[in-house]
Design a protein around this motif. Sequence first.
Motif: not given
Length: 335
Positions: A60-62, A132-133, A153-158
């Motif tokens: 998984v590439i986060s 992501a962690e 705290s400002w990240l959109f994750l995909g």
Amino acid sequence: MAREAGFSAHGVARADAAPKTAARLRQWLASGAHGDMIWMEETEARRGTPAGLWPEVRSVISLGMSYAPEGDPLALADRPERGRISVYAQGADYHDVVKKALKRVARWLAETAGAGVKVFVDTAPVMEKPLAEAAGIGWQGKHTNLVSRADGSWLFLGAIYTTLELEPDEPHRMRCGSCTACLAACPTDAFPAPFQLDARRCISYLTIEHKGPIPEEFRAAMGNRIYGCDDCLAVCPWNRFADAARANRAFLPRAELAAPSLADLLALDDAGFRKVFAGSPIKRIGRNRMVRNAAIAAGNSGLSELVPVLERLTGDEDEVVAEAARWALGRLSAG
């Protein structure tokens, strides 16, 4: 390539790198803390592990895309005539922006390595934060959101799932220490304990996901928040390292969403709502939920000039809106 596509953070984890996720999800769902988000129950088997969604996945590439704000996210707290919209929703719809960027990276990976790939933003049954962690982007803080040393705290994750066996990055250690600022900041006590969230008490859930009347016990605490809540994120000390220059410019605030007038919001019909919120993630909640939220904010405002528009809303076709308007009028007359 990830940087070129607009991501500020990326990392790799094995597909089985977050083995406790499924059990924790099951326990959370069993407690009922997900409220009306029934789709989380329906997708539990696929959500708990990457292989549950795609058996062929090996890595998984986060990826994280910054939306760090330039100003204080809590600046409108003392502006009762204005509605407070969460920072993440003041610009372009992140679903569209992040997914387009994910597809660009995935296409490059498929073409250069011949890999099987699938891309996911948060509408898919994927547990982005534990992954992501595990990929080393950041850690899940006591408010359950991801925290990054570089982006706060400002990240959109995909996520990109791939059939490739990629070299994994080191998981990120939790760096909250003894800090409990995020827990103390919550207006509705939505954290029964560190690292636990009861969505049924969360203003983000109540203003976005919850479709019916908002429970009265939470209405005063909502203040002028009309879409989401940034309080637990905004007070995180790690945000002092977040550089707004790293933010994707697609998420710069639109003027009409940075500090909208409650009077204007209360007057919206369906067509007006669609016009104002076109291209925004807010469009998915529809006019009725937005006006419901604005009516509660009006009730908390102490502004008598909002009485006429609230009186008109007591006859609204949507009973949830009409009830919120009646509550607001009662609160204004009492105080």
